[in-house]
Motif scaffolding. Structure first.
Motif, PDB file in Angstrom:
ATOM      1  N   HIS A 117       0.838  -1.212   0.000  1.00 24.42           N
ATOM      2  CA  HIS A 117       0.000   0.000   0.000  1.00 24.42           C
ATOM      3  C   HIS A 117       0.869   1.256   0.000  1.00 24.42           C
ATOM      4  CE1 HIS A 117      -3.328   2.686   1.337  1.00 24.42           C
ATOM      5  NE2 HIS A 117      -2.388   3.250   2.085  1.00 24.42           N
ATOM      6  N   HIS A 118       1.860   1.266   0.869  1.00 27.94           N
ATOM      7  CA  HIS A 118       2.738   2.429   0.960  1.00 27.94           C
ATOM      8  C   HIS A 118       3.718   2.479  -0.209  1.00 27.94           C
ATOM      9  CE1 HIS A 118       1.463   3.967   4.890  1.00 27.94           C
ATOM     10  NE2 HIS A 118       1.206   2.694   5.179  1.00 27.94           N
TER      11      HIS A 118
ATOM     12  N   GLU B 107       2.978   1.683  -3.225  1.00 28.28           N
ATOM     13  CA  GLU B 107       2.214   2.290  -4.321  1.00 28.28           C
ATOM     14  C   GLU B 107       2.169   3.802  -4.154  1.00 28.28           C
ATOM     15  OE1 GLU B 107      -1.855   1.248  -6.601  1.00 28.28           O
ATOM     16  OE2 GLU B 107      -2.111   1.822  -4.503  1.00 28.28           O
ATOM     17  N   ARG B 108       1.971   4.260  -2.936  1.00 31.97           N
ATOM     18  CA  ARG B 108       1.928   5.704  -2.684  1.00 31.97           C
ATOM     19  C   ARG B 108       3.282   6.358  -2.972  1.00 31.97           C
ATOM     20  NH1 ARG B 108      -0.855   6.948   3.010  1.00 31.97           N
ATOM     21  NH2 ARG B 108      -0.563   9.054   2.178  1.00 31.97           N
TER      22      ARG B 108
ATOM     23  N   GLY C 224      -4.068  -0.208   4.368  1.00 29.33           N
ATOM     24  CA  GLY C 224      -2.829   0.394   4.842  1.00 29.33           C
ATOM     25  C   GLY C 224      -2.812   0.574   6.344  1.00 29.33           C
TER      26      GLY C 224
ATOM     27  N   ARG D  16      -4.769  -8.479   0.323  1.00 31.82           N
ATOM     28  CA  ARG D  16      -5.590  -7.378  -0.178  1.00 31.82           C
ATOM     29  C   ARG D  16      -6.127  -6.529   0.961  1.00 31.82           C
ATOM     30  NH1 ARG D  16      -6.439  -6.374  -5.740  1.00 31.82           N
ATOM     31  NH2 ARG D  16      -6.719  -4.381  -4.680  1.00 31.82           N
TER      32      ARG D  16
ATOM     33  N   PHE E   3      -3.384  -4.242   1.818  1.00 33.66           N
ATOM     34  CA  PHE E   3      -3.121  -3.322   0.717  1.00 33.66           C
ATOM     35  C   PHE E   3      -4.212  -2.266   0.602  1.00 33.66           C
ATOM     36  CE2 PHE E   3      -3.677  -2.173  -3.796  1.00 33.66           C
ATOM     37  CZ  PHE E   3      -2.449  -1.556  -4.015  1.00 33.66           C
ATOM     38  N   ASP E   4      -5.456  -2.681   0.728  1.00 32.83           N
ATOM     39  CA  ASP E   4      -6.571  -1.744   0.574  1.00 32.83           C
ATOM     40  C   ASP E   4      -6.651  -0.742   1.728  1.00 32.83           C
ATOM     41  OD1 ASP E   4      -7.290  -2.957  -1.797  1.00 32.83           O
ATOM     42  OD2 ASP E   4      -8.832  -4.230  -0.882  1.00 32.83           O
TER      43      ASP E   4
END
Length: 284
Positions: free
Chosen positions: A211-212, A214-215, A271, A265, A268-269
């Protein structure tokens, strides 16, 4: 995955080239016997080093080192980058909660290596040892991940590293110790169920890292699909079906493919670490 040019972690113990040292010459018992021979040699004016070399008690020659290809070196660099990215994410998350994150060491080895949890073998796949707080990886596993398990891609490899770092988080948070204590007091089947919850939480923690990532614009198109494919490929039901053609749920220790994908997921969704409490979840 956009990893080239990024910081590489220094918390890496590279043992891939390491080999033992072998003594030369003929062993004649060593110890007191060797000392006696050296004294006799000195009495007769013979160089003691000649005796030491003959008995294997002198200088030793290094064992040949394993050659490492350029492709493997690139994979090692990638692994160091992924570890560094996990350090950045978890340092920030812990700091936000007023805590310090103790970074793990990642050990790169080839074939086998000693650990505080026993002797590690490449056949075991990547693993985390809570006794020395180190992650162990033989990079040849990534070839197996692609060819044997059908989960190619660099982010599939990153997921594996992030999952093992997830076990390090569980040690820092005291979760691993609690699970270990509880497993000693219950049946094997119940112990396996606890292990499944522990593994799924590590998958969720890996999802939080993604998640992070991707950011931080580390991810490219298709990366999350690579991670999900890897999570699915190493589910207990999928592995059992591939190896024996039958599935034995009570023997599961890591969770089904569907469960592993779901918990990755979930992290990930969201965080959010609070979403990774697999031990309180009624349904996995």
């Amino acid at each position: 995955m956009r990893w080239k040019g990024r910081r590489q972690s220094t918390n890496v113990d590279d043992r891939r080239r390491a080999g033992g040292r072998r003594a030369g010459g003929l062993k004649l018992g060593g110890g007191i016997g060797t000392i006696v021979l050296v004294l006799v040699a000195m009495y007769f004016g013979i160089d003691p080093q000649v005796v030491l070399q003959a008995t294997g008690g002198g200088a030793t020659a290094p064992a040949p080192q394993r050659p490492i290809s350029a492709a493997e070196e690139e994979r090692a660099a990638f692994t160091r980058v992924v570890l560094a990215e996990t350090e950045d994410v978890w340092n920030a998350i812990f700091a936000a909660g007023g805590e310090n994150y103790a970074e793990p060491t990642l050990v790169l080895f080839s074939g086998s290596t000693p650990t505080a949890c026993g002797y590690g073998q490449a056949a075991m796949g990547p693993f985390y040892c809570p006794a020395d707080r180190q992650v162990y990886i033989d990079l040849s596993f990534f070839d197996q991940l692609a060819r044997r398990f059908g989960a190619p891609g660099d982010f599939a490899q990153a997921y594996v590293i992030a999952h093992e770092v997830g076990h390090h988080l569980q040690t820092l948070l005291g979760i691993s110790q609690q699970v270990h204590s509880q497993r000693r007091a219950v049946s094997e089947a119940e112990g396996n169920r606890l292990s499944v919850r522990q593994e799924l939480q590590a998958d969720c923690f890996a999802g939080i890292w993604a998640h992070h990532a991707e950011r931080a614009r580390l991810l490219e198109a298709g990366d999350i699909e690579e991670a999900l494919r890897a999570a699915s490929a190493i589910g207990d039901d999928t592995l059992q079906r591939r190896s024996s053609g039958r599935v034995v749920p009570e023997s599961f220790t890591h969770g089904t493919s569907e469960q592993r994908v779901r918990w990755f997921r979930r992290g990930f969704d969201s965080g959010n670490m609070n979403e990774c409490d697999s031990f309180s979840a009624r349904s996995l």
